[in-house]
Motif scaffolding. Structure first.
Motif, PDB file in Angstrom:
ATOM      1  N   GLU A  83     -40.580  73.790  -7.849  1.00 42.19           N
ATOM      2  CA  GLU A  83     -40.376  74.668  -8.993  1.00 42.19           C
ATOM      3  C   GLU A  83     -40.489  73.827 -10.264  1.00 42.19           C
ATOM      4  O   GLU A  83     -40.040  72.686 -10.301  1.00 42.19           O
ATOM      5  CB  GLU A  83     -38.993  75.313  -8.934  1.00 42.19           C
ATOM      6  N   PRO A  84     -41.067  74.394 -11.333  1.00 40.18           N
ATOM      7  CA  PRO A  84     -41.145  73.635 -12.589  1.00 40.18           C
ATOM      8  C   PRO A  84     -39.749  73.470 -13.183  1.00 40.18           C
ATOM      9  O   PRO A  84     -38.874  74.314 -12.960  1.00 40.18           O
ATOM     10  CB  PRO A  84     -42.025  74.505 -13.485  1.00 40.18           C
ATOM     11  N   PRO A  85     -39.525  72.388 -13.923  1.00 37.50           N
ATOM     12  CA  PRO A  85     -38.216  72.220 -14.555  1.00 37.50           C
ATOM     13  C   PRO A  85     -37.971  73.326 -15.575  1.00 37.50           C
ATOM     14  O   PRO A  85     -38.902  73.852 -16.180  1.00 37.50           O
ATOM     15  CB  PRO A  85     -38.314  70.852 -15.237  1.00 37.50           C
ATOM     16  N   LEU A  86     -36.718  73.684 -15.740  1.00 38.61           N
ATOM     17  CA  LEU A  86     -36.349  74.739 -16.684  1.00 38.61           C
ATOM     18  C   LEU A  86     -35.720  74.130 -17.929  1.00 38.61           C
ATOM     19  O   LEU A  86     -35.114  73.061 -17.880  1.00 38.61           O
ATOM     20  CB  LEU A  86     -35.393  75.724 -16.021  1.00 38.61           C
ATOM     21  N   TYR A  87     -35.872  74.845 -19.028  1.00 42.18           N
ATOM     22  CA  TYR A  87     -35.376  74.384 -20.328  1.00 42.18           C
ATOM     23  C   TYR A  87     -34.550  75.477 -20.985  1.00 42.18           C
ATOM     24  O   TYR A  87     -34.898  76.651 -20.911  1.00 42.18           O
ATOM     25  CB  TYR A  87     -36.551  74.026 -21.247  1.00 42.18           C
ATOM     26  N   LYS A  88     -33.462  75.062 -21.644  1.00 38.50           N
ATOM     27  CA  LYS A  88     -32.625  75.988 -22.402  1.00 38.50           C
ATOM     28  C   LYS A  88     -33.191  76.097 -23.813  1.00 38.50           C
ATOM     29  O   LYS A  88     -33.504  75.078 -24.436  1.00 38.50           O
ATOM     30  CB  LYS A  88     -31.187  75.476 -22.489  1.00 38.50           C
TER      31      LYS A  88
ATOM     32  N   PRO B  30     -32.984  79.452 -42.642  1.00 42.25           N
ATOM     33  CA  PRO B  30     -33.192  78.120 -42.061  1.00 42.25           C
ATOM     34  C   PRO B  30     -32.798  78.030 -40.583  1.00 42.25           C
ATOM     35  O   PRO B  30     -32.492  76.937 -40.085  1.00 42.25           O
ATOM     36  CB  PRO B  30     -32.283  77.236 -42.920  1.00 42.25           C
ATOM     37  N   LEU B  31     -32.802  79.131 -39.871  1.00 45.93           N
ATOM     38  CA  LEU B  31     -32.365  79.150 -38.473  1.00 45.93           C
ATOM     39  C   LEU B  31     -33.139  78.114 -37.666  1.00 45.93           C
ATOM     40  O   LEU B  31     -34.363  78.088 -37.673  1.00 45.93           O
ATOM     41  CB  LEU B  31     -32.574  80.538 -37.870  1.00 45.93           C
ATOM     42  N   ARG B  32     -32.398  77.259 -36.971  1.00 47.99           N
ATOM     43  CA  ARG B  32     -33.006  76.244 -36.113  1.00 47.99           C
ATOM     44  C   ARG B  32     -32.885  76.660 -34.666  1.00 47.99           C
ATOM     45  O   ARG B  32     -31.871  77.203 -34.235  1.00 47.99           O
ATOM     46  CB  ARG B  32     -32.322  74.877 -36.297  1.00 47.99           C
ATOM     47  N   CYS B  33     -33.918  76.348 -33.923  1.00 44.20           N
ATOM     48  CA  CYS B  33     -33.990  76.654 -32.513  1.00 44.20           C
ATOM     49  C   CYS B  33     -34.576  75.422 -31.833  1.00 44.20           C
ATOM     50  O   CYS B  33     -35.480  74.787 -32.379  1.00 44.20           O
ATOM     51  CB  CYS B  33     -34.906  77.867 -32.347  1.00 44.20           C
ATOM     52  N   SER B  34     -34.037  75.038 -30.678  1.00 49.33           N
ATOM     53  CA  SER B  34     -34.548  73.846 -30.007  1.00 49.33           C
ATOM     54  C   SER B  34     -34.617  74.082 -28.494  1.00 49.33           C
ATOM     55  O   SER B  34     -34.107  75.062 -27.974  1.00 49.33           O
ATOM     56  CB  SER B  34     -33.667  72.638 -30.313  1.00 49.33           C
ATOM     57  N   LEU B  35     -35.241  73.117 -27.820  1.00 48.64           N
ATOM     58  CA  LEU B  35     -35.439  73.165 -26.391  1.00 48.64           C
ATOM     59  C   LEU B  35     -34.734  71.967 -25.767  1.00 48.64           C
ATOM     60  O   LEU B  35     -34.847  70.848 -26.276  1.00 48.64           O
ATOM     61  CB  LEU B  35     -36.942  73.083 -26.130  1.00 48.64           C
ATOM     62  N   GLU B  36     -33.990  72.206 -24.695  1.00 51.19           N
ATOM     63  CA  GLU B  36     -33.279  71.124 -24.010  1.00 51.19           C
ATOM     64  C   GLU B  36     -33.448  71.319 -22.504  1.00 51.19           C
ATOM     65  O   GLU B  36     -33.217  72.422 -21.989  1.00 51.19           O
ATOM     66  CB  GLU B  36     -31.792  71.180 -24.378  1.00 51.19           C
ATOM     67  N   GLN B  37     -33.858  70.250 -21.817  1.00 52.71           N
ATOM     68  CA  GLN B  37     -34.067  70.373 -20.377  1.00 52.71           C
ATOM     69  C   GLN B  37     -32.755  70.674 -19.689  1.00 52.71           C
ATOM     70  O   GLN B  37     -31.714  70.104 -19.995  1.00 52.71           O
ATOM     71  CB  GLN B  37     -34.690  69.123 -19.786  1.00 52.71           C
ATOM     72  N   GLU B  38     -32.823  71.615 -18.740  1.00 56.53           N
ATOM     73  CA  GLU B  38     -31.664  72.019 -17.963  1.00 56.53           C
ATOM     74  C   GLU B  38     -31.267  70.847 -17.046  1.00 56.53           C
ATOM     75  O   GLU B  38     -32.114  70.193 -16.473  1.00 56.53           O
ATOM     76  CB  GLU B  38     -32.093  73.241 -17.137  1.00 56.53           C
ATOM     77  N   SER B  39     -29.971  70.592 -16.944  1.00 52.22           N
ATOM     78  CA  SER B  39     -29.539  69.473 -16.093  1.00 52.22           C
ATOM     79  C   SER B  39     -29.306  69.895 -14.670  1.00 52.22           C
ATOM     80  O   SER B  39     -29.090  70.941 -14.300  1.00 52.22           O
ATOM     81  CB  SER B  39     -28.266  68.854 -16.567  1.00 52.22           C
TER      82      SER B  39
END
Length: 105
Positions: free
Chosen positions: A22-27, A96-105
């Protein structure tokens, strides 16, 4: 097709299936700021992340009280697209809403 060729193809197909992962998932995270309105964050959650009103409000309150909230969990490509869409809509609406991507642990 010879019997041996059929056996070889079955073995290769089985080996390839076992190697698939399965590909890694990101939040996708929304970050709190002092200017973006709560209503705008709820609208983003409903239109970009397809959350219902109650869930969008819950996530928005997490963003407000804890500094960030998880808008969704996706593969990297989908997550990156969602981040870009949020930034484009926020900029268009002068937030100025910020949105980011973080790899699921």
């Amino acid at each position: 097709m010879a019997k041996e060729d059929s056996f070889t193809q079955d073995k290769v197909a089985t080996t390839n299936r076992e190697a698939l992962q399965e590909p890694p998932l990101y939040k996708v995270l929304l970050h709190n700021d002092d200017y973006t309105t709560m209503d705008f964050v709820v609208m983003i959650l409903q239109t970009v992340f397809y959350k219902d009103s109650d869930e969008a409000t819950r996530i928005m309150l997490n963003v407000h009280h804890q500094g960030m909230g998880i808008a969704g969990i996706y593969t990297r490509e989908i997550g990156e697209t969602k981040v870009e869409i949020v930034h484009r809509i926020a900029k268009k609406n002068l937030f100025p809403l910020r949105c980011s991507l973080e790899q699921e642990s």
